[in-house]
Design an enzyme around this catalytic site. Structure first.
Site: not given
Ligand code: PNS
Length: 156
Positions: A13, A37, A86
């Site tokens: 990040h 979450k 990614r």
């Protein structure tokens, strides 16, 4: 605007934040509040970890948000949403989100940046899993995050 869960912030990040600041004049890191979450860290802790790790950086702002990302983007007056890609496996989810956000507000662009390849396998989820079994996460997260992970997980 760079939105995410950041539960917790990783060096991947941080790499994205630094890359974004090379392109954009200002960056708002937007930390989503998402009770569903089941975050390990509270909103305040996640913000604090980002603040600590980005103290040396200028032109950065951190916001907590609840609700639609595009509404925050409009309120802040941001031009684009930055997301990291990614691997190919990220693409499907990111593609859907980018197009849904465009459907909601067509003036907002999503810009994808690739983190340094050293972080291409890194995720907050795996960092939490490794740390929870006592594995070393040194070099994968900022030192302040490593310390908080150790403190949090030893208390469990
Ligand atoms: O770090 P994450 O968990 O991959 O980030 C996902 C995030 C926070 C960017 C996404 O869940 C989001 O934007 N949530 C806010 C609610 C929203 O706008 N949902 C519609 C997205 S198409």
């Amino acid at each position: 605007m760079y939105p995410g869960s950041f539960d917790p912030l990783t060096n991947g990040h941080l790499d994205l934040i630094e890359r974004s600041l090379r392109i954009f004049d200002e960056l708002t890191v937007a930390v989503v509040t998402n009770p569903a979450k089941n975050a390990l860290f509270s909103d305040a802790e996640r913000v604090e970890m980002i603040r600590e790790a980005t103290r040396r950086l200028r032109r950065i702002d951190i916001e907590i948000f609840d609700g639609l990302l595009v509404d925050l983007v409009a309120r802040v007056g941001a031009r684009a949403v930055v997301r990291g890609l990614r691997a190919v496996s990220d693409f499907e989810y990111e593609f859907q989100m980018a197009l849904m956000n465009r459907k909601l507000r067509e003036e907002i662009e999503t810009v994808f940046l690739m983190p340094h390849e050293a972080y291409s396998y890194l995720s907050s989820r795996l960092v939490k899993e490794v740390a929870s079994y006592g594995g070393a996460v040194t070099g994968l997260v900022p030192p302040g995050v490593e310390a908080r992970l150790a403190a949090k997980l030893s208390r469990r």
